[in-house]
Design an enzyme around this catalytic site. Structure first.
Site, PDB file in Angstrom:
ATOM      1  N   ARG A   1       0.253  13.038   1.014  1.00  0.00           N
ATOM      2  CA  ARG A   1       0.650  13.154   2.423  1.00  0.00           C
ATOM      3  C   ARG A   1       0.447  14.630   2.773  1.00  0.00           C
ATOM      4  O   ARG A   1       0.894  15.519   2.036  1.00  0.00           O
ATOM      5  CB  ARG A   1       2.117  12.746   2.555  1.00  0.00           C
ATOM      6  CG  ARG A   1       2.920  13.399   3.676  1.00  0.00           C
ATOM      7  CD  ARG A   1       2.822  12.737   5.018  1.00  0.00           C
ATOM      8  NE  ARG A   1       3.070  11.319   5.055  1.00  0.00           N
ATOM      9  CZ  ARG A   1       4.168  10.760   5.573  1.00  0.00           C
ATOM     10  NH1 ARG A   1       5.155  11.498   6.038  1.00  0.00           N
ATOM     11  NH2 ARG A   1       4.271   9.454   5.632  1.00  0.00           N
TER      12      ARG A   1
ATOM     13  N   HIS B   1      -2.836   6.628   8.601  1.00  0.00           N
ATOM     14  CA  HIS B   1      -1.724   6.290   7.722  1.00  0.00           C
ATOM     15  C   HIS B   1      -1.947   4.827   7.339  1.00  0.00           C
ATOM     16  O   HIS B   1      -1.283   3.929   7.835  1.00  0.00           O
ATOM     17  CB  HIS B   1      -0.402   6.477   8.472  1.00  0.00           C
ATOM     18  CG  HIS B   1       0.806   6.438   7.588  1.00  0.00           C
ATOM     19  ND1 HIS B   1       0.756   6.071   6.270  1.00  0.00           N
ATOM     20  CD2 HIS B   1       2.112   6.718   7.853  1.00  0.00           C
ATOM     21  CE1 HIS B   1       1.982   6.128   5.757  1.00  0.00           C
ATOM     22  NE2 HIS B   1       2.820   6.514   6.693  1.00  0.00           N
TER      23      HIS B   1
ATOM     24  N   ARG C   1      10.830   7.496   3.802  1.00  0.00           N
ATOM     25  CA  ARG C   1      10.494   6.117   3.441  1.00  0.00           C
ATOM     26  C   ARG C   1       9.155   5.989   2.737  1.00  0.00           C
ATOM     27  O   ARG C   1       9.050   5.243   1.781  1.00  0.00           O
ATOM     28  CB  ARG C   1      10.600   5.192   4.641  1.00  0.00           C
ATOM     29  CG  ARG C   1       9.757   5.545   5.821  1.00  0.00           C
ATOM     30  CD  ARG C   1      10.268   4.842   7.034  1.00  0.00           C
ATOM     31  NE  ARG C   1      11.518   5.465   7.499  1.00  0.00           N
ATOM     32  CZ  ARG C   1      12.457   4.833   8.172  1.00  0.00           C
ATOM     33  NH1 ARG C   1      12.327   3.575   8.429  1.00  0.00           N
ATOM     34  NH2 ARG C   1      13.522   5.483   8.581  1.00  0.00           N
ATOM     35  N   THR C   2       8.163   6.713   3.171  1.00  0.00           N
ATOM     36  CA  THR C   2       6.860   6.544   2.529  1.00  0.00           C
ATOM     37  C   THR C   2       6.896   7.023   1.083  1.00  0.00           C
ATOM     38  O   THR C   2       6.415   6.350   0.181  1.00  0.00           O
ATOM     39  CB  THR C   2       5.762   7.282   3.318  1.00  0.00           C
ATOM     40  OG1 THR C   2       5.835   6.885   4.687  1.00  0.00           O
ATOM     41  CG2 THR C   2       4.394   6.965   2.787  1.00  0.00           C
TER      42      THR C   2
ATOM     43  N   LYS D   1       2.951  29.529  -3.435  1.00  0.00           N
ATOM     44  CA  LYS D   1       2.448  30.855  -3.812  1.00  0.00           C
ATOM     45  C   LYS D   1       1.044  31.094  -3.279  1.00  0.00           C
ATOM     46  O   LYS D   1       0.372  32.030  -3.679  1.00  0.00           O
ATOM     47  CB  LYS D   1       2.456  30.998  -5.339  1.00  0.00           C
ATOM     48  CG  LYS D   1       3.831  30.876  -5.954  1.00  0.00           C
ATOM     49  CD  LYS D   1       3.729  30.859  -7.477  1.00  0.00           C
ATOM     50  CE  LYS D   1       5.054  30.464  -8.095  1.00  0.00           C
ATOM     51  NZ  LYS D   1       4.880  29.995  -9.476  1.00  0.00           N
TER      52      LYS D   1
END
Lengths: 312, 428
Positions: free
Chosen positions: A115, A143, A65-66, A93
């Site tokens: 995020r 958040h 959702r975010t 990598k």
């Protein structure tokens, strides 16, 4: 809606956490967001406020959702949105966050949404890039857009935040949503109760100015809002808790526990929900009480507001 | 070497309870020939030129009991040459090196290598430790006897802790038989799991996993309980919490052991971590201001014996990461004395106590003839202007790694010259 003073400018360059914001910053964002609610319901949802701007979504953790909410928000404002797929990138990598930041910075983005599983990752990124950084969740720290959309949802339903009694229940220890909400709701004058078993209660959380409860019935008593948090499945394996069924018995939101809250109480959840673990499935779907869908809907508006404000 | 005469210094030698204005004579052989108030212009041959120190201090060369050197395996972080230069600039003339190298120092053949490198590349006295257990895995103990005979000063797993109580009791039994010194880094792994900073309001605010103080106290309590029945030479490398100071205070009456503290834990607290400063990710972690002042009081009361730099060089790449990913540790050997002097200047601890914790106390625990100004002993000492102000700047540090915990700190007191075996090896 009871949004008070109008600020003209945001005080911060980046949106890293609620703790950096002032009340006028918050009012500015919420005000701006409320303007977008109607737009998101209309037929033509596209604006060109961010036309020519580049938005990069950098999601190191899986998110439905975010990430989609930020992507949609950027597109509705006319920005060019690029979502990096971490699985195919140089990070796999062994590239460090700072090097990734430098690389992206060289492409002159106007805003980066990040995020990351580590607390403080967005702070580190913000020190290395020229554009604004929006935190879409860092570790268990903050958040901010979730807290802002929660505040907007509460305002939409209750017309105010000041003086409300709000219980936040569940895995507080690992929750960035809880932390951001505590800062925000406190700042806007709500009384915040924290409900969690001691194993999931962060040390010294009471110093944030909240009341703490390990008995859920006492914690939700006379509350206007009960905010449930998601319980991660792995909490059962490391002796935080004994079992799902015991957790549900003591900390799941069930009608009998909800009886202790006010009759006009609303239920919130940042999603995704574990039905039958932290919330009774009927309560989750009761549209009179549960505002879960509204949270998602207003989430887009809040993110549009943040993108607009921090892109300027 | 020419004979050297120093006069008009404040001589501070806690080992000999000397604290007086006087001089120091260094013989041609690099040994101390005379020290104290007897050494003055009246009894120095008039043809000799005496150096007037005009009230500066002479301390015995410092003994730092906890130093990480990158050799072998991590030469890019610090080698014996760079370590030795950094140490000299801080007045440190003897160091106890940790075994956490690659490979780990856990067998006789590698000790020869370390001894040789230490001798050839460094100008200070190197006292290497070996691991308590093979490959610091906490399971099988190393050959204490054989390693000691090769010149190992003591045994520690360095950054690791013996978790298994049975293994620890057997280690203590062997140490008792062989008169070996055991040095424990006290941390319970399960309680400290994934922990990064002190468990408290700052950890909650920053969203970082905390390390509770009980992670330290349970190991200290356990080891001291074992020590009650198995009397061996036991040293707690570093303590970090006020609660540990309390425990030690009580246990001191019934068992014999020694305790160290890092200068970081005496001078900084968890608030200094600020906005995720990875250079302050330390083990043991910085705790509350209350804990810090408890530690200072413990030092004052003689509950804590030794101050260490816990010098742990890490290259920039290991620190330019998120807090969770960043390496643990900070350099500190060259700022050790100056930062200690802060405790003197702000009136917290007497100068004599500080110098004792940096010289004679560690020497006594290690059973070495260092950290004193005995006549006939190696002339290892430093000349210090205890009032000279300076500011710590990464670019001015001598150590190969620049991960100082006190960048931009204003300090008062600086080493002017350092001598090892009578030879001036550092001059400001």
């Amino acid at each position: 809606m009871a949004i008070k003073t109008k600020a003209i400018k945001i005080s911060q360059k980046h949106l890293l956490g609620i703790q950096d914001l002032s009340i006028s910053d918050i009012n500015l964002i919420l005000n701006e967001a409320s303007n977008f609610i109607a737009l998101n319901k209309s037929k033509n949802k596209k604006l060109d406020i961010l036309k020519g701007k580049t938005q990069i979504n950098l999601f190191f953790e899986p998110s439905t959702r975010t990430q989609s909410s930020f992507e949609l928000a950027g597109k509705r404002l006319g920005a060019d949105v690029m979502s990096m797929n971490i699985n195919n990138s140089a990070i796999k990598k062994g590239e460090t966050l700072i090097d990734t930041a430098m690389t992206l910075n060289a492409m002159h983005p106007d805003i980066i949404v990040i995020r990351h599983q580590d607390s403080g990752a967005c702070n580190l990124l913000s020190q290395k890039v020229n554009c604004s950084v929006l935190n879409a969740g860092d570790g268990r720290r903050e958040h901010p857009t979730q807290a802002l959309l929660d505040a907007l949802t509460i305002l939409n339903r209750k017309k105010k935040i000041e003086g409300l009694k709000i219980a936040i229940c569940g895995d507080i220890l690992h929750s960035r949503v809880a932390r951001s909400n505590i800062y925000l709701l406190n700042m806007l004058g709500a009384e915040v109760n924290i409900v969690a078993p001691t194993n999931l209660m962060p040390k010294d959380i009471e110093k944030f100015g909240v009341n703490i409860f390990s008995d859920m019935k006492k914690g939700v008593k006379d509350c206007d809002i009960v905010m449930m948090l998601r319980l991660q499945n792995e909490r059962m394996t490391s002796s935080f808790l004994s079992s799902n069924r015991e957790y549900y018995e003591y900390y799941g939101l069930t009608p009998d526990k909800l009886d202790y809250a006010r009759k006009d109480c609303i239920i919130m959840h940042p999603g995704p929900m574990n039905r039958g673990i932290e919330i009774d499935t009927k309560l989750a779907d009761d549209t009179n009480m549960s505002v879960v869908k509204e949270q998602v809907e207003l989430g887009v508006a809040v993110r549009m507001a943040c993108l607009k404000i921090f892109c300027e | 070497m020419k004979k050297k005469y120093f006069i008009n210094a404040n001589i501070l030698d806690p080992h000999n309870s000397v604290n007086e204005v006087g001089g120091l004579i260094v013989g041609e052989n690099g040994l101390i020939e005379g020290v104290g108030k007897k050494v003055n212009l009246n009894n120095i041959p008039s043809r000799e030129k005496a150096i007037d120190l005009k009230g500066k201090y002479i301390f015995p060369g410092l003994v730092d009991m906890r130093v990480f050197v990158g050799e072998p395996g991590f030469e890019y972080k610090e080698n014996f040459r760079t370590l030795s230069n950094a140490a000299l600039s801080g007045g440190v003339t003897s160091v106890v090196t940790m075994p956490n190298t690659d490979p780990i120092i856990d067998n006789v053949s590698i000790v020869d290598f370390i001894k040789r490198r230490g001798r050839d590349k460094s100008k200070i006295n190197i006292f290497p430790t070996a691991a308590l257990t093979k490959n610091i895995e906490g399971l099988n103990m190393t050959e204490f006897g054989l390693l000691q005979s090769k010149g190992i000063i003591g045994f520690t797993d360095g950054i690791k802790t013996i978790q298994n109580t049975r293994v620890m009791s057997r280690i203590m039994n062997s140490a008792k038989d062989l008169d070996s010194l055991i040095m424990q880094h006290a941390e319970d792994y399960e309680l400290a799991k994934n922990g990064m900073i002190n468990d408290g309001i700052i950890a909650t605010k920053l969203g970082l996993q905390g390390i509770p103080e009980i992670a330290e106290t349970v190991i200290v309590e356990r080891d001291l309980t074992l020590l009650e029945s198995i009397k061996c030479r036991y040293h707690i490398s570093q303590i970090s919490s006020g609660k540990t100071v309390e425990i030690i205070k009580q246990r001191r009456q019934s068992v014999k052991f020694s305790v160290g503290v890092s200068i970081n834990n005496l001078s900084l607290n968890e608030n200094d971590i600020g906005d995720f400063k990875t250079f302050l990710k330390l083990s043991p972690p910085l705790r509350t201001e209350e804990d810090r002042s408890h530690l200072v009081q413990g030092l004052k009361d003689g509950i804590i014996d030794v101050i260490v730099s816990d010098h742990k060089p890490e290259d920039e790449e290991q620190k330019r990461l998120t807090f969770a990913q960043a390496a643990t540790g900070a350099t500190g050997i060259e700022t050790l004395l100056s930062l200690c002097l802060e405790l003197y200047h702000n009136g917290s601890v007497k100068l004599d106590t500080i110098i004792q914790a940096l010289t004679s106390n560690p020497a006594k625990i290690l059973k070495i003839n260092k950290g004193n100004l005995n006549i006939g002993n190696d002339a290892d000492f430093c000349i210090v202007d205890i009032n000279k102000p300076w500011i710590v700047k990464q670019e001015n540090l001598i150590s190969k790694s620049k991960n100082t915990s006190i960048e931009n700190r204003k300090l008062q007191g600086k080493v002017i010259n350092t001598f090892v075996k009578g030879e001036e090896l550092f001059k400001l």
